[in-house]
Design a protein around this motif. Structure first.
Motif, mmCIF file in Angstrom:
data_model
loop_
_atom_site.group_PDB
_atom_site.id
_atom_site.type_symbol
_atom_site.label_atom_id
_atom_site.label_comp_id
_atom_site.label_asym_id
_atom_site.label_seq_id
_atom_site.Cartn_x
_atom_site.Cartn_y
_atom_site.Cartn_z
ATOM 1 N N GLU A 58 39.403 76.208 -33.567
ATOM 2 C CA GLU A 58 39.513 75.233 -32.491
ATOM 3 C C GLU A 58 38.881 75.043 -31.160
ATOM 4 O O GLU A 58 39.111 73.940 -30.664
ATOM 5 N N ALA A 59 37.542 76.360 -31.626
ATOM 6 C CA ALA A 59 36.260 75.560 -30.671
ATOM 7 C C ALA A 59 35.329 73.603 -31.100
ATOM 8 O O ALA A 59 35.200 73.359 -31.168
ATOM 9 N N MET A 60 35.714 74.373 -32.539
ATOM 10 C CA MET A 60 35.090 73.430 -33.243
ATOM 11 C C MET A 60 36.296 71.867 -32.913
ATOM 12 O O MET A 60 35.125 71.039 -32.779
ATOM 13 N N VAL A 109 45.257 80.893 -29.277
ATOM 14 C CA VAL A 109 45.761 81.063 -31.592
ATOM 15 C C VAL A 109 45.654 82.188 -31.598
ATOM 16 O O VAL A 109 45.845 82.396 -32.922
ATOM 17 N N MET A 110 44.271 82.866 -31.378
ATOM 18 C CA MET A 110 44.447 84.274 -31.045
ATOM 19 C C MET A 110 45.464 84.919 -30.798
ATOM 20 O O MET A 110 46.011 85.925 -31.570
ATOM 21 N N HIS A 132 38.814 83.662 -36.756
ATOM 22 C CA HIS A 132 38.420 82.197 -37.637
ATOM 23 C C HIS A 132 39.234 80.841 -36.907
ATOM 24 O O HIS A 132 38.396 79.754 -36.918
ATOM 25 N N LYS A 133 40.401 81.434 -36.160
ATOM 26 C CA LYS A 133 41.543 80.987 -35.639
ATOM 27 C C LYS A 133 40.487 80.067 -34.849
ATOM 28 O O LYS A 133 41.291 78.937 -34.251
ATOM 29 N N GLN A 188 40.594 74.695 -18.748
ATOM 30 C CA GLN A 188 42.801 75.271 -19.575
ATOM 31 C C GLN A 188 42.980 74.642 -20.497
ATOM 32 O O GLN A 188 43.305 76.101 -21.073
ATOM 33 N N GLU A 189 42.858 73.618 -20.708
ATOM 34 C CA GLU A 189 43.221 73.709 -22.090
ATOM 35 C C GLU A 189 42.327 74.424 -22.907
ATOM 36 O O GLU A 189 42.596 75.205 -24.571
ATOM 37 N N ILE A 190 40.825 73.951 -22.995
ATOM 38 C CA ILE A 190 39.547 75.232 -24.033
ATOM 39 C C ILE A 190 40.596 77.097 -23.428
ATOM 40 O O ILE A 190 40.896 77.052 -25.224
ATOM 41 N N LEU A 191 40.773 77.441 -22.957
ATOM 42 C CA LEU A 191 41.496 78.352 -22.555
ATOM 43 C C LEU A 191 42.409 79.014 -23.138
ATOM 44 O O LEU A 191 42.528 80.031 -24.536
ATOM 45 N N GLU A 192 43.769 78.002 -23.253
ATOM 46 C CA GLU A 192 44.871 78.383 -24.015
ATOM 47 C C GLU A 192 44.403 77.899 -25.328
ATOM 48 O O GLU A 192 44.976 78.579 -26.049
#
Length: 697
Positions: free
Chosen positions: A492-494, A613-614, A487-488, A604-608
């Motif tokens: 963040e993906a959304m 967050v997980m 869920h976290k 890189q921001e997407i990966l982080e």
């Protein structure tokens, strides 16, 4: 002579016996003993043929895991196998149980092989990020040819003895149950016929037949999809190819070089962590190994939908009768038809026989009455995620089920203690969270309530093993371990797409990490209507639910793969996601409505933001005792969510990245984004300050 290996003689046959429980692993004592025994057999003037046989339930099942990570003591396995292969007397291996890895390599070093019909052979090293390192890549193709050797070595899959006979891996089969008796008779026939020593290394017909063919390049091309991101399968192909291009001794040298490259790969560390973690999760901290386990000889399931049907199949597959209850006959008939179709598809693929299909279907009964649960040992509720409905069901079960029956919910997020409160026996209530499709996915997330008894915990972990699942026992909170972290990541993906990323960019970062699919492709697979219904229920209950462009998709009937349109569109008969400009427009309109100016977002921001967050949430899960160990989280994610096993699981991966790096980024996002998801975990902070990792806990 090592006490785990003995030499004796029966008539003209010198018998080398390995007895090293539980699986006759090729530890130092066994290797030393084998070397001494073959020398003794060679020196025994009365022995015409030597027989290698193992006591207990199996032939040699590969390397001794107790020696993993320790320096190899001489003699090494290649030296032992050379001694067998170069023995001047014929050597026969008699195989029962499994001959795996170094066990099969040792048998290939013998001159003849006989197997009980029930035996299996294989070279599973690739599953640990390795390749067979004692001649397996050089000897096996000399018996099977290139194609089958490549298939066996790059998948690590086992081959049953009858197929091993067809492939030339073994020379004879015996239908009996006594490997030693079978081996003695076969060895005696070799003595009587005066058959010579026959070394696998000297066989050339299969090598000549495949030499110079395009098979290796074709096989590599196929692996690009099947083994995407993996290191060792490609090294396995290189090693097998060496058997066709180089003299035997040079091929062995090349195999050793490639083996060492695999040893040095970080993927090996990840796969070995995953391997040991899968075994470790069954040992639950604080739950005594001798905790009594209840018999589960019959099972009830509430709900004949996708989950209920899949759960029923797991029990029927292992011979446990199941009763499925639904409110309408039509739902039962539909559910039963889907189960039959699944079994028929498996039969078409040769995974089960038609007779097995009928046997399993006969074990699944249906009913419209809870009264048919009065004698079952375990009931699993698999209905929609609605607390009121679940409590109503558990109150009924409490009235109907016999004392000692376990009452389980397949809920993926809801509070087990609240569900248990509807009964007078909360000690018998537990979560058994199966993953979809339940008849395929290996994970079973067992959820303990605050009052669940140790006996029930031990029983559901034993049930996981019985139905061939990887069971992990976790604590009770919203979403438990897997979905709480998911869920976290999903939020963040959304948020990333809202801010300017595209769904395909987010998904590509995740698939590049090794996931089989990204967040949005996964939403399409699960069905966009699932999340939409939950959000709508919360809105009706008066909760403040954030607006989402995903709601617009659901309202337009774009529900994912089942409607061939969701975040992506899907062509007829294909599950491959295709980017749809219509969705880009829906997202653009949503941003305008919300007053968001999109910005460029880096991978890189997407990966982080998706992964860190997980990790932060995983650390909180450990802090709260929802998971006992970091490895529990790793196993949940590998077997339930497709986290790449070669990265060892999210918490193992976090240790490789560096917890200081992750904590620093978490603090950065806490300052810039805010929200409880970016509140740094106290445990993460503590580990960084102490210079420790999750693996040190």
């Amino acid at each position: 002579m090592s006490e785990v290996v003995t030499y004796s003689r029966e008539g003209a046959i010198g018998v080398i016996t390995v007895n090293y429980p539980p699986v006759n692993a090729l530890g130092h004592a066994v290797r030393s003993g084998l070397l001494a025994a073959v020398e003794q057999g060679q020196a025994d003037g009365e022995a015409q043929v030597l027989l290698l046989v193992c006591e207990g339930r199996t032939f040699m099942a590969g390397a001794d895991i107790r020696e993993f990570g320790k320096p190899m003591q001489e003699p090494g396995l290649p030296q032992v196998i050379d001694a067998f292969e170069n023995c001047r007397k014929p050597v026969v291996a008699a195989i029962h149980g499994t001959a795996l890895g170094g066990g099969l390599e040792t048998a290939l070093g013998c001159h003849y092989r006989i197997a009980l019909t029930s035996a299996k052979v294989g070279l599973p090293e690739v599953k640990l990020g390795l390749l067979p390192g004692a001649g397996g890549t050089q000897r096996l193709p000399r018996l099977t040819g290139a194609q089958k050797a490549l298939e066996m070595i790059t998948t690590g899959d086992f081959v049953a003895a009858p197929q091993a006979l067809e492939l030339g891996i073994v020379d004879a089969l015996d239908d009996g149950k006594d490997a030693k008796a079978a081996g003695l008779a076969f060895a005696q026939s070799i003595a009587d016929e005066g058959k010579p020593v026959r070394r696998v290394r000297d066989l050339t017909d299969k090598v000549e037949a495949d030499k110079g063919s395009a098979i290796f390049d074709q096989f590599r091309a196929g692996l690009q999809k099947k083994a995407r991101g993996l290191f060792s399968p490609f090294k396995c192909v290189d090693a097998v190819e060496a058997a066709f291009n180089l003299p035997f001794d040079d091929g062995m040298t090349r195999e050793r070089e490639l083996f060492m490259e695999c040893m040095e790969s970080p993927q090996r560390a990840g796969l070995i962590h995953a391997f040991f973690s899968e075994r470790e999760v069954s040992k639950v901290p604080g739950l005594a190994a001798d905790t009594p386990v209840r018999d589960v000889k019959s099972v009830g399931i509430i709900g004949a939908g996708t989950m209920g049907g899949g759960i029923a199949m797991n029990f029927a597959n292992v011979g446990i009768p199941v009763t499925i209850v639904e409110v309408q006959q039509e739902a039962l008939d539909r559910g039963l038809a889907i189960i039959r179709r699944n079994y028929e598809n498996s039969a078409k693929k040769g995974r089960v026989t038609q007779a097995q299909v009928e046997e399993r279907m006969a074990l699944i009964k249906t009913s419209l009455s809870y009264d048919d649960f009065k004698d079952v040992d375990l009931v699993i509720e698999a209905v929609f995620e609605n607390m009121a409905i679940k409590k109503e069901i558990f109150a009924k079960l409490d009235e109907v089920c016999k004392p000692g029956a376990i009452l389980a919910s397949n809920t993926s997020t809801l509070d087990i203690d609240e569900i248990a409160s509807a009964t007078k026996r909360p000690e018998d209530v537990v979560g058994m969270h199966f993953f979809s499709p339940a008849n395929v996915m290996k994970l079973l997330e067992n959820v303990r309530g605050s009052k669940t008894s140790d006996e029930v915990k031990a029983t559901v972990m034993a049930v996981a093993k019985t139905i061939k699942k990887v069971g992990v026992l976790v604590g009770n909170c919203h979403g438990f371990v897997g979905n709480r972290m998911l869920h976290k990541r999903g939020a963040e993906a959304m948020a990333l797409v809202n801010e300017g990323a595209t769904p395909q960019q987010v998904d590509k970062v995740l698939t590049d990490l090794g996931y089989p699919m990204g967040q949005f492709a996964m939403s399409d697979l699960a069905g966009i209507d699932v999340g939409y219904r939950i959000r709508e229920e919360r809105r009706k209950a008066g909760e403040d639910v954030e607006a989402s462009w995903m709601d617009k998709l659901a309202e337009q009937g774009r529900l994912g793969q089942k409607t061939q349109a969701g975040v992506y569109k899907y062509e007829d008969g294909s599950r491959a996601p295709v980017v749809d400009p219509a969705v880009d427009q829906i997202i653009a309109d949503f941003r305008t409505e919300q007053g968001i100016t999109p910005r460029e977002i880096s991978d890189q921001e997407i990966l982080e933001r998706c992964m860190y967050v997980m990790i932060n949430e995983g650390a909180k899960i450990l802090e709260e005792g929802i998971a006992d160990r970091a490895l529990d989280i790793d196993v949940v994610w590998i077997y339930g969510y497709g986290f790449p096993a070669y990265r060892g699981g999210p918490m193992f991966w976090a240790d490789q990245v560096g917890l200081d790096t992750i904590l620093s980024a978490v603090k950065k996002y806490h300052d810039s984004i805010g929200g409880e998801q970016w509140q740094p975990s106290a445990l993460l902070d503590k580990l960084v300050n102490e210079g420790k990792a999750f693996g040190d806990l």
